[in-house]
Scaffold this active site. Structure first.
Site, short mmCIF file in Angstrom:
data_model
loop_
_atom_site.label_atom_id
_atom_site.label_comp_id
_atom_site.label_asym_id
_atom_site.label_seq_id
_atom_site.Cartn_x
_atom_site.Cartn_y
_atom_site.Cartn_z
N HIS A 73 0.82 -1.21 0.00
CA HIS A 73 0.00 0.00 0.00
C HIS A 73 0.85 1.26 0.00
CE1 HIS A 73 -3.36 2.62 0.74
NE2 HIS A 73 -2.78 3.11 1.82
N CYS A 74 2.09 1.19 0.43
CA CYS A 74 2.86 2.41 0.68
C CYS A 74 3.68 2.90 -0.51
CB CYS A 74 3.79 2.20 1.88
SG CYS A 74 2.91 2.00 3.46
N ILE A 75 4.66 2.12 -0.93
CA ILE A 75 5.65 2.64 -1.87
C ILE A 75 5.07 2.96 -3.25
CG2 ILE A 75 7.90 2.23 -2.92
CD1 ILE A 75 8.62 0.51 -0.58
N ILE A 115 2.18 4.13 -3.87
CA ILE A 115 1.14 5.15 -3.74
C ILE A 115 1.62 6.43 -3.08
CG2 ILE A 115 -1.06 5.65 -2.58
CD1 ILE A 115 -1.84 2.73 -3.05
N ASP A 116 2.32 6.30 -1.96
CA ASP A 116 2.65 7.46 -1.13
C ASP A 116 3.38 8.58 -1.87
OD1 ASP A 116 1.48 5.91 0.75
OD2 ASP A 116 3.25 5.66 2.02
#
Length: 434
Positions: free
Chosen positions: A271-273, A275-276
């Site tokens: 979910h992080c890399i 999208i963020d």
């Protein structure tokens, strides 16, 4: 009014904790509070999750059912009923913050959650947002909603931002041992947030504002995204030059200073890399800034599934076969090894691209028995078992996720052709690095 009564309830473990979103971030956090002898109510819009938890079952492979059963028998309960939020002293929001189809922030999960909570807000309560977002989210979106109920932030209501730092499947670091950054809308808010998290986490790192905490989370993941983009680009250059990039990385990593090891792969997942970074690039445009460096890394990383597909086509061609009509086995749907988390995993795009070229695709993943529902991909597939006979039926095997459960020697001995995106196989004529 001040925060004294709230802090006293936290210190005495009389505070009731509510965690909203019982996924990879929220569930471990809720269990951590329950194990510290707080009463915890977990909220999730997915009724199936609440039912499973209430029955002492797990849906995350890295969280054992025994841990959930112990929490259920103690202070933890799970529900879809937001009316139970009227009991809460602390509200912690851990809901998704995806991108929309235009790669812009979608904060609807956050704002919808807070909006549904408005009837149940009360004085001397703290709300902490943990979902990753752009700097200013807490101040610009959440604060006005709370103030619309007549509360004064920092006096009778306390608002903080504390970004999650979960790493599913990492046995070296847990929710309790990973340092926790926390920023408050006011000094009193920060004090309340630090006290809340200090009750379960070994090290809390206070920062000057919610914006600072929000930017901290983005920097952490942008740092990783940019460096992964660098090694992915280096992989392509090295491949064209006939150089083993993994040997290069291992050699460079012997330098005791000035180098941090990152490894290439088939694309970004989780979910992080993936999208963020785009949360910051979107917000930066408001200030007239074009974040070219971040966006370039994003372009490189998003191109990696196509690179894998092309390497597969080239390898099949060398073996006298076309992609169209070939039987291809994908090893691993999860975005990282030894977990069931398939959010933004590159395997799905690779499967879709190969299917579009006429390949016949199966997959094997010990953590994902059936193809999960995805916004952009819907295939009726189930994980196949691996043995010498089944592996021999495929024209090509592509290793996407290097789960430890895979028998790599069996796969290497049985497969006709292997595309290795994780450097798990020894080099020979039937192993192609991608």
């Amino acid at each position: 009014m001040n925060s004294a009564s709230l802090l006293q309830r936290i210190n005495n473990k009389e505070a009731v904790i509510g965690v909203f979103g019982l996924g990879y971030v929220g569930l471990p956090l809720a269990l951590c509070f329950a194990e510290a002898n707080y009463k915890v109510i977990g909220f999730d819009t997915d009724a199936a999750k609440s039912k499973q938890l209430s029955e002492g079952q797990t849906y995350l492979t890295h969280i054992h059912a025994e841990r959930i059963q112990a929490a259920i028998q103690g202070n933890f309960s799970a529900t879809c009923d937001y009316a139970q939020a009227s009991q809460l002293d602390a509200i912690i929001i851990c809901v998704p913050t995806p991108l929309n189809k235009y790669r812009e922030p979608d904060l609807s999960y956050v704002t919808n959650t807070v909006s549904q909570l408005l009837p149940y807000l009360k004085a001397q309560q703290i709300l902490s947002l943990e979902s990753t977002s752009y700097p200013g989210t807490t101040e610009e979106l959440i604060r006005p909603l709370i103030e619309s109920k007549g509360f004064t932030i920092g006096e009778d209501y306390f608002l903080v931002y504390s970004p999650e730092r979960e790493d599913p499947g990492n046995t070296s670091y847990t929710t309790k041992t990973i340092p926790k950054v926390c920023g408050g809308e006011t000094a009193a808010c920060l004090n309340a947030g630090v006290k809340l998290y200090e009750s379960i986490i070994d090290t809390v790192v206070p920062v000057s504002s919610t914006k600072t905490a929000e930017m901290t989370k983005l920097l952490e993941n942008i740092y990783r995204a940019v460096n992964i983009g660098l090694v992915n680009e280096m992989k392509i250059v090295a491949d064209k030059m006939g150089i083993n990039i993994h040997e290069v990385i291992d050699a460079a990593a012997t330098k005791p200073f000035g180098f941090t090891k990152f490894t290439p792969g088939p694309g970004l997942g989780g979910h992080c890399i993936p999208i963020d970074p785009f949360y910051l690039t979107w917000k930066a445009r408001e200030y007239g800034i074009h974040t070219r460096f971040i966006e370039l890394a994003g372009e490189v990383n998003r191109a990696m599934p196509e690179w894998v597909v092309q390497k597969t086509a080239d390898a099949l061609n060398e073996h006298g076969k076309a992609v169209k009509g070939s039987k291809i086995l994908i090893l691993g749907l999860a975005y990282k090894k030894n977990v069931s988390d398939s959010r933004e995993a590159p395997a799905f795009e690779i499967i879709a691209k190969l299917k579009a070229k006429g390949a016949r695709i199966d997959y094997s993943d010990p953590h994902i028995p059936s193809f999960p529902k995805k916004r952009d991909y819907a295939f009726d597939m189930h994980s196949v078992s691996l043995n010498a006979s089944s592996i021999q039926n495929y024209d090509c095997v592509i290793l996407i996720t290097d789960h430890d459960e895979f028998d790599y020697q069996l796969i290497e001995n049985s497969a006709e052709l292997i595309i290795d995106t994780r450097n798990r196989f020894t080099a020979n004529d039937k192993i192609f690095s991608a």
